[in-house]
Design an enzyme around this catalytic site. Sequence first.
Site, PDB file in Angstrom:
ATOM      1  N   GLY B  73      60.875 -33.743 -29.899  1.00 41.54           N
ATOM      2  CA  GLY B  73      59.769 -34.020 -30.815  1.00 41.54           C
ATOM      3  C   GLY B  73      59.229 -35.401 -30.487  1.00 41.54           C
ATOM      4  O   GLY B  73      59.202 -36.287 -31.330  1.00 41.54           O
ATOM      5  N   GLU B  96      57.848 -31.468 -26.944  1.00 39.54           N
ATOM      6  CA  GLU B  96      56.895 -31.478 -28.050  1.00 39.54           C
ATOM      7  C   GLU B  96      56.315 -30.085 -28.212  1.00 39.54           C
ATOM      8  O   GLU B  96      56.013 -29.411 -27.227  1.00 39.54           O
ATOM      9  CB  GLU B  96      55.803 -32.510 -27.741  1.00 39.54           C
ATOM     10  CG  GLU B  96      54.641 -32.547 -28.709  1.00 39.54           C
ATOM     11  CD  GLU B  96      55.052 -32.794 -30.157  1.00 39.54           C
ATOM     12  OE1 GLU B  96      55.784 -33.763 -30.420  1.00 39.54           O
ATOM     13  OE2 GLU B  96      54.639 -32.004 -31.025  1.00 39.54           O
ATOM     14  N   LEU B  97      56.181 -29.675 -29.478  1.00 41.34           N
ATOM     15  CA  LEU B  97      55.703 -28.319 -29.747  1.00 41.34           C
ATOM     16  C   LEU B  97      54.177 -28.225 -29.748  1.00 41.34           C
ATOM     17  O   LEU B  97      53.597 -27.208 -29.388  1.00 41.34           O
ATOM     18  CB  LEU B  97      56.263 -27.863 -31.099  1.00 41.34           C
ATOM     19  CG  LEU B  97      56.069 -26.416 -31.524  1.00 41.34           C
ATOM     20  CD1 LEU B  97      56.693 -25.461 -30.531  1.00 41.34           C
ATOM     21  CD2 LEU B  97      56.691 -26.191 -32.894  1.00 41.34           C
ATOM     22  N   SER B 130      61.927 -26.795 -28.888  1.00 43.25           N
ATOM     23  CA  SER B 130      63.283 -27.229 -28.557  1.00 43.25           C
ATOM     24  C   SER B 130      64.338 -26.552 -29.422  1.00 43.25           C
ATOM     25  O   SER B 130      65.501 -26.513 -29.086  1.00 43.25           O
ATOM     26  CB  SER B 130      63.404 -28.743 -28.687  1.00 43.25           C
ATOM     27  OG  SER B 130      63.027 -29.121 -29.991  1.00 43.25           O
ATOM     28  N   LEU B 149      63.500 -38.545 -33.563  1.00 42.73           N
ATOM     29  CA  LEU B 149      62.864 -39.608 -34.329  1.00 42.73           C
ATOM     30  C   LEU B 149      61.851 -39.045 -35.308  1.00 42.73           C
ATOM     31  O   LEU B 149      60.915 -38.366 -34.918  1.00 42.73           O
ATOM     32  CB  LEU B 149      62.175 -40.594 -33.374  1.00 42.73           C
ATOM     33  CG  LEU B 149      63.025 -41.769 -32.866  1.00 42.73           C
ATOM     34  CD1 LEU B 149      64.356 -41.324 -32.305  1.00 42.73           C
ATOM     35  CD2 LEU B 149      62.254 -42.543 -31.820  1.00 42.73           C
ATOM     36  N   ASP B 152      60.247 -33.543 -38.773  1.00 45.35           N
ATOM     37  CA  ASP B 152      59.586 -32.933 -39.923  1.00 45.35           C
ATOM     38  C   ASP B 152      60.623 -32.695 -41.025  1.00 45.35           C
ATOM     39  O   ASP B 152      61.613 -32.033 -40.798  1.00 45.35           O
ATOM     40  CB  ASP B 152      58.964 -31.601 -39.475  1.00 45.35           C
ATOM     41  CG  ASP B 152      58.008 -31.035 -40.494  1.00 45.35           C
ATOM     42  OD1 ASP B 152      58.160 -31.323 -41.705  1.00 45.35           O
ATOM     43  OD2 ASP B 152      57.112 -30.279 -40.086  1.00 45.35           O
ATOM     44  N   THR B 227      58.055 -46.138 -31.660  1.00 46.83           N
ATOM     45  CA  THR B 227      57.130 -45.011 -31.807  1.00 46.83           C
ATOM     46  C   THR B 227      56.006 -45.316 -32.783  1.00 46.83           C
ATOM     47  O   THR B 227      56.132 -46.187 -33.642  1.00 46.83           O
ATOM     48  CB  THR B 227      57.849 -43.748 -32.307  1.00 46.83           C
ATOM     49  OG1 THR B 227      58.376 -44.030 -33.616  1.00 46.83           O
ATOM     50  CG2 THR B 227      58.962 -43.344 -31.392  1.00 46.83           C
ATOM     51  N   GLU B 228      54.933 -44.553 -32.645  1.00 45.02           N
ATOM     52  CA  GLU B 228      53.779 -44.701 -33.536  1.00 45.02           C
ATOM     53  C   GLU B 228      54.199 -44.481 -34.978  1.00 45.02           C
ATOM     54  O   GLU B 228      53.788 -45.190 -35.889  1.00 45.02           O
ATOM     55  CB  GLU B 228      52.697 -43.673 -33.160  1.00 45.02           C
ATOM     56  CG  GLU B 228      51.916 -43.998 -31.906  1.00 45.02           C
ATOM     57  CD  GLU B 228      52.685 -43.716 -30.623  1.00 45.02           C
ATOM     58  OE1 GLU B 228      53.839 -43.258 -30.702  1.00 45.02           O
ATOM     59  OE2 GLU B 228      52.143 -43.980 -29.546  1.00 45.02           O
ATOM     60  N   GLU B 229      55.045 -43.460 -35.173  1.00 44.28           N
ATOM     61  CA  GLU B 229      55.524 -43.131 -36.516  1.00 44.28           C
ATOM     62  C   GLU B 229      56.321 -44.292 -37.094  1.00 44.28           C
ATOM     63  O   GLU B 229      56.156 -44.675 -38.243  1.00 44.28           O
ATOM     64  CB  GLU B 229      56.392 -41.859 -36.412  1.00 44.28           C
ATOM     65  CG  GLU B 229      56.719 -41.211 -37.725  1.00 44.28           C
ATOM     66  CD  GLU B 229      55.517 -40.605 -38.411  1.00 44.28           C
ATOM     67  OE1 GLU B 229      54.618 -40.103 -37.725  1.00 44.28           O
ATOM     68  OE2 GLU B 229      55.471 -40.684 -39.653  1.00 44.28           O
TER      69      GLU B 229
END
Lengths: 432, 252
Positions: B73, B96-97, B130, B149, B152, B227-229
Amino acid sequence: MDDAPVEGVELNKDIEVAPALISVHPNQDSVAVAVGSDLRVFDLRGRCGVSLADESSGPFHKDSIRAIRYSANGKLFVSAGDDKLVKIWSTEAWHCLCSVVSEKRVSAVAISNDGLYACFADKFGVVWVVDLHGLDSNNSPVNKKAVPLLAHYCSIITSLEFSPEGRFLVSADRDFKIRVTVFPKNPLDGAHEIQSFCLGHTEFVSCLAFIHTVDYPQGFLVSGSGDSTVRLWDIVSGSLLDTCEVGTKTGPLECNGDEVGYSTVTDVCTIPDCSLVAVNIQSLQGVMLLSCDLSSRTLAFSMVVSFTGENFIPTSLSSSHSGELLWMITGVSKLHGSDHDSLARVRVLSGFKKSNCDSCHPELIVLGDNEVPGAEKLLEKLQGSVSIEGKVFSAAAEAVKRAMCNLLIKKQYPADNREFRKRTRNDKKIKQ
Amino acid sequence: MLESEVNPTISKSTGLPRKRFYRARAHSNPLSDSHFPVPVSPRHVDYSLHYPHFFPLSDQVQNAKRVRFADVGCGFGGLLISLSTLFPETLMIGMELRDKVTEYVKERILALRVANPGQYQNISVVRTNSMKYIPNYFGKGQLLKMFFLFPDPHFKEKNHRRRVISPHLLDEYSYVLEVGGIIYTITDVEELGEWMKSCLENHPMFESLKDEELEADPVVKLLSTATEEGQKVARNGGQTFQAIYRRIAPPL
């Protein structure tokens, strides 16, 4: 949404059709058949039909039975299916020892070699385990609770098999995977150690069987798939030992123009002591035999046994420890547009022991109806009647083929009507 | 750089892709059977596609290098990019989905490789689910580190089974991790943090890292900053919850 969305009522009806199943007692004491929700057992020693006994009133299973099996020692029998019930039966008195409730419809069952644990898999990919300790013929039926053992994420599990020495539990799914898990001493705590993955199939894996001899006690795994191959694996390392393209060996097949899934392998059954593997292929009117060379670890095409004059496409195969006979059944339940609610036809293939197993082509004969053990009495009990019209079976074979495709082959949704299919979603922002 | 003049999705000044052309919903359905190619087995993964610098020929079997870090992810790729220079000889992959987000990461990596010759050759991204296909990409004990990281949270109880860290999926993650390998998880949702920690704590193949080990690991700091998150959470002054565990040999 857990299951694949259905396009309409038509599709739903096709999925409901259940293929007939057969399983023979390891010592050939009895043979059991499941057609739809009906479970029929014939006692081969006593040469008579068996009446099953259960505490519950009415039919034992209220919906299609999807998996049946005897335990390795022959003392127990398990049946499970769409009614979300797993029933464990005693094979001596043939009464139900316990009923286990499953959250989802059951798609596969297995009993550990020591008869202490029963495992069943559901359509969401979870394999559950039930402790069978203390199940006694004398006690009244017990209600046992199952605990989750392991899971294949969101995938329909099509088959469960214990390895010959009981060390591993093998599970196969619709996402082309075969998982080999170490079966722990305390399975109720879960089976967390994965030994290997046997990867190589390019379509759903439909069936599993182990081939083992005195010289090779650990044995090898044989798997059949929608990709028209039968593969041989070493489960300890997960390596693919050999592939047999059965799709190319069938010769001309009876197919009604429907190309998808026409040479899907639907069942595999090993003939003990003979290193032969019997294979069922959709649309093949007969059974294909492959020979396995355990020392060179190869699988080769041996022959096809056809049933002349009869539209017999087997839906299930079974053999006992003695390996003399191969029991086959074709049949289906809930067939629309037919007078019969369910149909079944049992046939037996003989000659495995008599023939020289080293030769490439064993002399096998399809037993006539009066040569089958139990003869007419058996056929009447298991089939529901002695003779059935042949052409009804082509319709049955077609229905079973469609049902399997719909369930296991991933649908390709066309891009053009995607907006139409999304119309029930409520999270889309309104476009400006 | 004619390409970036014609293609508005790549910024003219930095040569990097512009995020706004790769916007996607934050949530993606992990149960859907999207049709993307899945390798039949780990041996079928085409390394020359992902790491051309290390695998110049398409069927080079000699090279024993394998992917050792996986970012499950990976989102917009922030962690991979930070790790790339920290471990330049280690091959890493992001999974990544979401289609658009994967494209963004691909473009970003390509642009970075051009702008920094010799660097960023050890990272790549693949679009995959994944939760279903990790065993298709990695063999037994292949990975040294796995990252989860800000996954969801799937708040509703009926959706808990869709969480990427779950008791059943940990069986698969422990299979692809080497004994001694480490799994890193972080979230800003307290309930999810407790859930992940409890799943790992109760799993027989994982044990928690001691505080000294966490201090000594340079990767730990990156979890909340790379990460951006993670940066968004820091901007909003939120709290983060980590669970970092080591894969151990199964108890006898």
